[in-house]
Design a protein around this motif. Structure first.
Motif, PDB file in Angstrom:
ATOM      1  N   ALA A  52       0.812  -1.210   0.000  1.00 29.38           N
ATOM      2  CA  ALA A  52       0.000   0.000   0.000  1.00 29.38           C
ATOM      3  C   ALA A  52       0.850   1.268   0.000  1.00 29.38           C
ATOM      4  O   ALA A  52       0.346   2.349  -0.277  1.00 29.38           O
ATOM      5  CB  ALA A  52      -0.934   0.000   1.211  1.00 29.38           C
ATOM      6  N   ASP A  53       2.126   1.148   0.287  1.00 35.74           N
ATOM      7  CA  ASP A  53       3.033   2.297   0.288  1.00 35.74           C
ATOM      8  C   ASP A  53       3.636   2.577  -1.088  1.00 35.74           C
ATOM      9  O   ASP A  53       4.546   3.381  -1.213  1.00 35.74           O
ATOM     10  CB  ASP A  53       4.141   2.099   1.323  1.00 35.74           C
ATOM     11  N   SER A  54       3.161   1.880  -2.126  1.00 35.34           N
ATOM     12  CA  SER A  54       3.622   2.027  -3.517  1.00 35.34           C
ATOM     13  C   SER A  54       5.002   1.452  -3.766  1.00 35.34           C
ATOM     14  O   SER A  54       5.536   1.584  -4.861  1.00 35.34           O
ATOM     15  CB  SER A  54       3.603   3.497  -3.971  1.00 35.34           C
ATOM     16  N   LYS A  55       5.603   0.801  -2.789  1.00 34.30           N
ATOM     17  CA  LYS A  55       6.951   0.258  -2.945  1.00 34.30           C
ATOM     18  C   LYS A  55       6.936  -1.141  -3.551  1.00 34.30           C
ATOM     19  O   LYS A  55       6.029  -1.932  -3.301  1.00 34.30           O
ATOM     20  CB  LYS A  55       7.659   0.165  -1.598  1.00 34.30           C
ATOM     21  N   VAL A  56       7.987  -1.418  -4.317  1.00 35.97           N
ATOM     22  CA  VAL A  56       8.324  -2.767  -4.749  1.00 35.97           C
ATOM     23  C   VAL A  56       9.687  -3.047  -4.122  1.00 35.97           C
ATOM     24  O   VAL A  56      10.653  -2.332  -4.382  1.00 35.97           O
ATOM     25  CB  VAL A  56       8.391  -2.883  -6.289  1.00 35.97           C
ATOM     26  N   VAL A  57       9.742  -4.066  -3.265  1.00 41.11           N
ATOM     27  CA  VAL A  57      10.977  -4.366  -2.534  1.00 41.11           C
ATOM     28  C   VAL A  57      11.504  -5.721  -2.993  1.00 41.11           C
ATOM     29  O   VAL A  57      10.773  -6.707  -3.006  1.00 41.11           O
ATOM     30  CB  VAL A  57      10.745  -4.379  -1.007  1.00 41.11           C
ATOM     31  N   VAL A  74       2.341   4.501  -8.258  1.00 40.10           N
ATOM     32  CA  VAL A  74       1.621   5.453  -7.432  1.00 40.10           C
ATOM     33  C   VAL A  74       0.367   4.720  -6.986  1.00 40.10           C
ATOM     34  O   VAL A  74      -0.396   4.243  -7.805  1.00 40.10           O
ATOM     35  CB  VAL A  74       1.249   6.723  -8.216  1.00 40.10           C
ATOM     36  N   GLY A  75       0.175   4.596  -5.705  1.00 41.22           N
ATOM     37  CA  GLY A  75      -0.941   3.814  -5.201  1.00 41.22           C
ATOM     38  C   GLY A  75      -0.499   2.403  -4.861  1.00 41.22           C
ATOM     39  O   GLY A  75       0.673   2.046  -4.952  1.00 41.22           O
TER      40      GLY A  75
END
Length: 144
Positions: A52-57, A74-75
């Motif tokens: 939900a924080d728009s991150k790809v880790v 975004v989103g």
């Protein structure tokens, strides 16, 4: 991949279970998401999470962070497809991204309406996705 199960839930919580022995080995990953994790995928060398924080880790399979992308989506990042040589992420802001999971690099970015991608199915040659927002299903042929 076979023998590896990823679990997620709660704020930034990811656990990776190796079930190739009688007693599963469990790795809890350091929190790198600042909001709920929505999707995870693994192959034989990396685990990838989206949230939900728009991150790809990107993580190695022992829980160390390899790369954090916080600019491309975004989103909410809701969907990940991953194999040894291809990764696709999709989220709420009408963006599909094709990645090179070996070099942790973006190969293509597709901007499509509607705003939210409700489902995504992928394999090595094709991608199907759709949304209730616009009542349609899209098909992309993938050549990497």
């Amino acid at each position: 991949s076979s023998g590896i199960n990823a679990e997620y839930g709660g704020v930034g919580c990811i656990k990776l279970n190796y079930d190739n022995s009688m007693v599963p080995e469990v790795h809890e990953f350091e929190q790198k998401h600042s909001a709920s994790v929505y999707c995870v995928a693994t192959n034989n060398s990396v685990l990838v999470s989206g949230g939900a924080d728009s991150k790809v880790v990107f993580w190695n399979l022992h829980g160390s962070v390899l790369f954090i992308d916080h600019m491309s989506h975004v989103g909410v990042v809701r969907h990940i497809f991953l194999n040894e040589w291809l990764m696709i992420t999709a989220g709420d802001a009408h963006v599909l991204i094709i990645w090179d999971p070996i070099n942790l690099a973006i190969k293509h970015v597709f901007h499509h309406n509607p705003l939210k991608i409700k489902f995504m199915l992928a394999n090595e040659k094709s991608l199907v996705y759709g949304s209730p927002d616009a009542n349609y299903i899209m098909f992309l042929s993938i050549s990497v």
